[in-house]
Structure formats: structure tokens, C-alpha cells
Design an enzyme around this catalytic site. Structure first.
Site, PDB file in Angstrom:
ATOM      1  N   GLY A  16      63.849 -59.583  56.156  1.00 47.53           N
ATOM      2  CA  GLY A  16      62.802 -60.854  56.739  1.00 47.53           C
ATOM      3  C   GLY A  16      64.094 -61.853  56.897  1.00 47.53           C
TER       4      GLY A  16
ATOM      5  CG  MET B 124      62.900 -58.470  44.870  1.00 46.26           C
ATOM      6  SD  MET B 124      64.206 -59.848  43.263  1.00 46.26           S
ATOM      7  CE  MET B 124      63.456 -60.899  43.652  1.00 46.26           C
TER       8      MET B 124
ATOM      9  CG  LEU C 138      54.653 -55.688  47.890  1.00 48.76           C
ATOM     10  CD1 LEU C 138      53.996 -54.166  48.166  1.00 48.76           C
ATOM     11  CD2 LEU C 138      56.375 -55.988  48.074  1.00 48.76           C
TER      12      LEU C 138
ATOM     13  CB  VAL D 235      54.731 -62.921  57.921  1.00 45.57           C
ATOM     14  CG1 VAL D 235      52.727 -63.327  57.781  1.00 45.57           C
ATOM     15  CG2 VAL D 235      55.076 -62.221  58.731  1.00 45.57           C
TER      16      VAL D 235
ATOM     17  CD  GLU E  14      48.488 -60.095  55.721  1.00 44.59           C
ATOM     18  OE1 GLU E  14      49.206 -59.537  56.396  1.00 44.59           O
ATOM     19  OE2 GLU E  14      47.760 -60.336  54.704  1.00 44.59           O
ATOM     20  N   GLY E  15      54.240 -61.324  54.569  1.00 44.31           N
ATOM     21  CA  GLY E  15      55.478 -60.327  55.188  1.00 44.31           C
ATOM     22  C   GLY E  15      55.897 -59.576  54.777  1.00 44.31           C
ATOM     23  CG  HIS E  16      56.667 -58.021  50.896  1.00 47.49           C
ATOM     24  ND1 HIS E  16      56.311 -58.693  49.853  1.00 47.49           N
ATOM     25  CD2 HIS E  16      58.406 -57.985  50.230  1.00 47.49           C
ATOM     26  CE1 HIS E  16      57.319 -59.492  49.178  1.00 47.49           C
ATOM     27  NE2 HIS E  16      58.290 -59.165  49.263  1.00 47.49           N
TER      28      HIS E  16
HETATM   29  P1  AMP Z   1      61.316 -60.301  48.143  1.00 44.64           P
HETATM   30  O1  AMP Z   1      60.366 -59.138  47.334  1.00 44.64           O
HETATM   31  O2  AMP Z   1      61.101 -61.811  48.194  1.00 44.64           O
HETATM   32  O3  AMP Z   1      62.969 -59.864  47.357  1.00 44.64           O
HETATM   33  O4  AMP Z   1      61.272 -59.719  49.507  1.00 44.64           O
HETATM   34  C1  AMP Z   1      61.967 -58.580  50.781  1.00 44.64           C
HETATM   35  C2  AMP Z   1      61.797 -59.017  51.860  1.00 44.64           C
HETATM   36  O5  AMP Z   1      60.921 -59.394  52.714  1.00 44.64           O
HETATM   37  C3  AMP Z   1      62.886 -59.303  52.386  1.00 44.64           C
HETATM   38  O6  AMP Z   1      63.605 -59.049  53.193  1.00 44.64           O
HETATM   39  C4  AMP Z   1      62.324 -60.664  53.075  1.00 44.64           C
HETATM   40  O7  AMP Z   1      63.208 -61.342  53.418  1.00 44.64           O
HETATM   41  C5  AMP Z   1      61.635 -60.833  53.189  1.00 44.64           C
HETATM   42  N1  AMP Z   1      60.046 -60.863  53.285  1.00 44.64           N
HETATM   43  C6  AMP Z   1      59.668 -61.965  52.255  1.00 44.64           C
HETATM   44  N2  AMP Z   1      59.073 -62.895  52.908  1.00 44.64           N
HETATM   45  C7  AMP Z   1      59.560 -62.510  53.648  1.00 44.64           C
HETATM   46  C8  AMP Z   1      57.445 -63.878  55.110  1.00 44.64           C
HETATM   47  N3  AMP Z   1      57.096 -64.287  54.860  1.00 44.64           N
HETATM   48  N4  AMP Z   1      58.246 -63.035  56.299  1.00 44.64           N
HETATM   49  C9  AMP Z   1      58.990 -61.301  56.532  1.00 44.64           C
HETATM   50  N5  AMP Z   1      59.513 -61.532  56.095  1.00 44.64           N
HETATM   51  C10 AMP Z   1      59.455 -62.114  54.436  1.00 44.64           C
END
Ligand code: AMP
Length: 275
Positions: free
Chosen positions: A146, A29, A32, A175, A34-36
Site C-alpha cells: 500500500g 499483519m 484485515l 483506501v 478494505e485496504g488489504h
Molecule cells: P499491514 O497489515 O498494516 O502490515 O498492511 C499490509 C499491507 O496493506 C501493506 O502493504 C500496507 O501498506 C497495506 N495497507 C494498509 N492499509 C492500507 C490502506 N488503507 N489502503 C491500501 N493499502 C493499505
């Protein structure tokens, strides 16, 4: 990096330029972090082509939630995608994804309405519907999600299995910031004091893991400790479950997950550890 905004164009590009290649897909979404980026890097390692999407999916927000103020960082996000190795960025508008009088996917009545689904009823209908649409548009070999959003990952894995979909779901580790806070697009809502308070969430999970390493496996005892550490945050849930999300009385090492959701100010934060 190519940026496309319509499903038809994305399908055309994939068909014309990347036929017979393995495709790794990361739905996001935006805003972005470090997780993304770690999801993108995992996809880069495993596949010929990497497709990411940025779409703030309106159907997964309930009335009164943060849809309108959800952080938007379009230019920075495009740069991050490019630098991290995305080949195609799919950046649609809501009207490219949704029409009128829609068919929708419904989350399972039990697993979709516990944990986050208990306080956000219907949220996972929106998540599963958009993920189904995105997977059908991209038709990836592998899709990366994630573990931080453990229930989302669990339900998507279930949907793919139950709908006989031809994609491999790859779970990716959470992350964290150096001090332990799980990275989240919603962390920007926290002021300095709340940012400190938010650390109680990861600290409670670390303490739980510490107890488990000392052979304290009793779920009630561990849960009580987590609740004590989270005080005075508003707890939405603290659950210790097996990896299929069934209740357990004792932690089973290698088959358990501890999940926490708490509110810091008005911001809901999720975290979990897989034991
Ligand atoms: P979002 O943009 O929040 O919808 O997240 C997109 C993807 O990134 C989803 O699969 C989340 O689980 C993953 N994600 C979000 N935060 C983290 C994080 N801190 N570490 C790893 N993956 C993450």
C-alpha cells in the site's frame, strides 16, 4: 482456499500444484480491512495464483510498542481472504520464521532513519528482514504494497533493486473510510472522540491538495497550513518531499508526496498524498 503454516509446506504446495504459474503475493499483519482487500483484488486481476500472508512480525516492533495488543481477528481474516480470492493463506508462527542468532537485513542509514524511522529507530530493519524472508519463501512474480505506508514501500522497492531480487513491487492506492480517514488496523484503538480528531489528518492533506490546485506550491506555506489543521494532535512529522523522498522547496506536480504522522491519544496514524 488452502491455509499453510510452515515455509516448507508453502514451498511444496507452490512447487507441486502451481508450477509455472504467475504468483501475486500480499504480505499483511492481519486485522484485515478494505485496504488489504484492495491489494488482494489487484493481485487477483494480475496473476494465476494469489498468496496472502498474515504474520504480526515481532522484529518490527520496538520495546514498549503495541506488539502484544496488536489486533488479532483470525477467523474473520480467514473468511475475508477466502471471499476476496486468496488461493493460499500463509499463517506462520514466529518460530516458523525466526531462529536463533539470525542474519538480518539493515535498513539504509539515511532513508531508513527519517520520517517514521526517526521516531522508531530500527523499525525498518525488522520490516525489511521479514519482507526478504517472505519474498524468499513465496518467490512471487509480483508483490503488492500500500502507498499508505509510503516509506515502507519506498524501502522495499529499494531493497528489491539493490539485492537484484526477481519480483515486481506493485504500489496500490490508499483506501479510505467514506469520511476520508485512511483505513488502518490500528483505527480500532480509537474511541469515538479520537475517531473524529483523527479526521484532521486526512483533512489537512485534502487542504494541501486544494492549495496546490490553486497554484500555491511553496512547501513552507503548505506545511504551515497542515500543522495548523492538525492542532492539537501531537505531530510526529509533516514532510513535503519529492517521490525519491528528497527535500524540495516547491511542490512539483507529478513528483511530490506529502506525508503526515500524528498521534491521536496513544495511537500513531500515518497518511500521505501523492501529488
Ligand atoms: P499491514 O497489515 O498494516 O502490515 O498492511 C499490509 C499491507 O496493506 C501493506 O502493504 C500496507 O501498506 C497495506 N495497507 C494498509 N492499509 C492500507 C490502506 N488503507 N489502503 C491500501 N493499502 C493499505
Amino acid at each position: 482456499m488452502k491455509i499453510v503454516s510452515t515455509p516448507a509446506e508453502l514451498k511444496r504446495v507452490l512447487k507441486e500444484q502451481f508450477k509455472d504459474k504467475s504468483v501475486g503475493f500480499i504480505p499483511t499483519m492481519g486485522a484485515l480491512h478494505e485496504g488489504h482487500i484492495s491489494l488482494i483484488k489487484n493481485a487477483r486481476k494480475d496473476n494465476d495464483v494469489v498468496v496472502a500472508s498474515i504474520f504480526v512480525n515481532p522484529t518490527q516492533f520496538l520495546k514498549g510498542e503495541d506488539l502484544d495488543k496488536y489486533p488479532k481477528k483470525e477467523e474473520a481474516d480467514k473468511k475475508i481472504c477466502e471471499i476476496s480470492g486468496v488461493d493460499i493463506l500463509f499463517y506462520p508462527n514466529a518460530s516458523d520464521i525466526y531462529g536463533e542468532d539470525e542474519v538480518s537485513i539493515l535498513a539504509p542509514k539515511v532513508r531508513g532513519y527519517v520520517l517514521e524511522g526517526a521516531s522508531r529507530p530500527g523499525h525498518f530493519n525488522g520490516v525489511l528482514t521479514v519482507v526478504m524472508k517472505l519474498l524468499n519463501i513465496v518467490n512471487p512474480t509480483r508483490a503488492y504494497f500500500g502507498k499508505k505506508d509510503a516509506q515502507q514501500l519506498n524501502l522495499i522497492t529499494l531493497m528489491v533493486k539493490q539485492f537484484f531480487m526477481d519480483v515486481e513491487i506493485i504500489p496500490c492506492d490508499t483506501v479510505r473510510e467514506k469520511d476520508g480517514l485512511a483505513q488502518s488496523s490500528r483505527n480500532v484503538y480509537l474511541d469515538a472522540t479520537q475517531r473524529k480528531e483523527a479526521l484532521k489528518i486526512s483533512a489537512s492533506l485534502y487542504e494541501a491538495s486544494n492549495m496546490i490546485s490553486k497554484k500555491i506550491l511553496d512547501v513552507k506555506q503548505i506545511r504551515d497550513k497542515i500543522v495548523e489543521i492538525l492542532n492539537p494532535l501531537e505531530i510526529i512529522y509533516v514532510e513535503i518531499l519529492d517521490r525519491e523522498f528528497n527535500p524540495i522547496k516547491e511542490v512539483q506536480i507529478g513528483n511530490s508526496v506529502i506525508l503526515v504522522e500524528a498521534k491521536v491519544g496513544t495511537t500513531r496514524l500515518l497518511d500521505n498524498i501523492w501529488i
